[in-house]
Design an enzyme around this catalytic site. Sequence first.
Site, mmCIF file in Angstrom:
data_model
loop_
_atom_site.group_PDB
_atom_site.id
_atom_site.type_symbol
_atom_site.label_atom_id
_atom_site.label_comp_id
_atom_site.label_asym_id
_atom_site.label_seq_id
_atom_site.Cartn_x
_atom_site.Cartn_y
_atom_site.Cartn_z
ATOM 1 N N ASN A 216 103.381 44.937 45.342
ATOM 2 C CA ASN A 216 103.753 44.579 43.980
ATOM 3 C C ASN A 216 105.227 44.202 43.955
ATOM 4 O O ASN A 216 105.892 44.205 44.993
ATOM 5 C CB ASN A 216 103.435 45.718 43.011
ATOM 6 C CG ASN A 216 104.153 46.990 43.392
ATOM 7 O OD1 ASN A 216 105.374 47.026 43.435
ATOM 8 N ND2 ASN A 216 103.393 48.036 43.691
ATOM 9 N N LYS A 294 95.020 39.905 63.351
ATOM 10 C CA LYS A 294 95.224 38.961 62.257
ATOM 11 C C LYS A 294 93.922 38.239 61.936
ATOM 12 O O LYS A 294 93.244 37.707 62.821
ATOM 13 C CB LYS A 294 96.313 37.958 62.635
ATOM 14 C CG LYS A 294 96.597 36.931 61.538
ATOM 15 C CD LYS A 294 97.661 35.932 61.969
ATOM 16 C CE LYS A 294 97.872 34.863 60.901
ATOM 17 N NZ LYS A 294 98.868 33.859 61.325
ATOM 18 N N PRO A 311 95.070 57.438 47.003
ATOM 19 C CA PRO A 311 95.255 58.744 46.364
ATOM 20 C C PRO A 311 96.188 58.627 45.165
ATOM 21 O O PRO A 311 97.091 57.795 45.145
ATOM 22 C CB PRO A 311 95.869 59.593 47.481
ATOM 23 C CG PRO A 311 96.474 58.614 48.434
ATOM 24 C CD PRO A 311 95.583 57.402 48.379
ATOM 25 N N ASP A 312 95.968 59.442 44.182
ATOM 26 C CA ASP A 312 96.770 59.445 42.963
ATOM 27 C C ASP A 312 97.901 60.461 43.140
ATOM 28 O O ASP A 312 97.702 61.670 43.001
ATOM 29 C CB ASP A 312 95.900 59.806 41.761
ATOM 30 C CG ASP A 312 96.586 59.533 40.438
ATOM 31 O OD1 ASP A 312 97.802 59.801 40.348
ATOM 32 O OD2 ASP A 312 95.912 59.071 39.500
#
Length: 411
Positions: A216, A294, A311-312
């Site tokens: 992100n 790859k 996992p949180d």
Amino acid sequence: MADHAILAGKRVLLVIAGGIAAYKSLELIRRLRERGVTVRAVLTEAGARFVTPLSVQALTEDTVYQDLWSLTDESEMGHIRLSREADLLVVAPATANLLARMAAGMADDLAATVLLATDKPVLVAPAMNVRMWQNAATRANMALLESRGLLRIGPNDGVMACNEYGPGRMAEPMEIVDAIAGFFAEAAYRPLAGRRAIVTSGPTHEPIDPVRYIANRSSGKQGHAIAVALAKLGAAVTLVSGPTRLPDPAGCTVAHIETAREMLAACEAALPADIAVCAAAVADWRVEGAGDRKLKKDGGGPPALTLTENPDILATLSRPGERRPALVVGFAAETGDVLAYATAKRARKGCDWIVANDVSPGTGTFGGSDNTVHLIRADGVESWPTMAKDAVAARLAEAVAEHFNANLKAK
């Protein structure tokens, strides 16, 4: 005056480099001595062309140190002793040359060696021609030094000795005295001393194959700033950082990780802790069975990627139990209905606080220097004005300190 009480008994090592502003260092010594500060001075070869060792010695009432190779001093490793016996090192004036040598880690004279060998904070008062101050090399050196924890006062705008006008004048002696007093006042304010904190920061990278990953746009600026702010208030901070372009902040233990699973493991290894601030933008999913080679285009279309949940970390740290931190703070980066989603997230995750912000395109939050946040607690919502991320971090750290202080008073 208040600064007399703050400064009395403090020890300052003053490094005087070569510049016309060196004459101000004599007044600085006098003002510090008036306030009960013990001042020792290191005078560079260039500095001695502007102020005499005799003048400095008369005002400090101590030896003036100049020569790295002095047998008397160096038989006792004088540069190490000088760098460790002070409470604060002050460089005034700090020339472009000395700043460059500090940034490069050079030790080619006594001043540079002392500054490299010290384990104490350093405050610089830059002084140079406006073009030198604005030069990209000087700006880069200053940014690097500040990222390592160096403190700075000035420079001020004004007319130079060369008759040019702009930023480059050394701060006035009383401004430097105030900055020194401010440093000691801040250093004495450690409401989180004895507390342990975990801060997560940056993105995670979830591999697709050895060269590709899911990630992100998080820069880590907010998380890193929070780690620094908590450390300034006395907390022992472990920063668990995903891949960022930021230097490791001074005063923190840093664990570098790549994936969400590695981040969780690093957080659990840092327990027990009193505080956990989960500011990282953790990838919600990873590729199940990421390839060890790859992936190649074979003409048959893109490969099918099967995703599985990561996992949180926030929910895990918030889970009731003996190892749960007393205060768990999560972050909610939203692109719409910020307060509603963040309030629901707080309840769902089981954390104590949520810091919510809008990361929609156009806000400039991801990768930018400013942030607009809402602090959501059990007793309501505080909406803060847009601030620099450092300011957001400082305000959040103060809120954490107030939380623990209130709990102590309640007991």
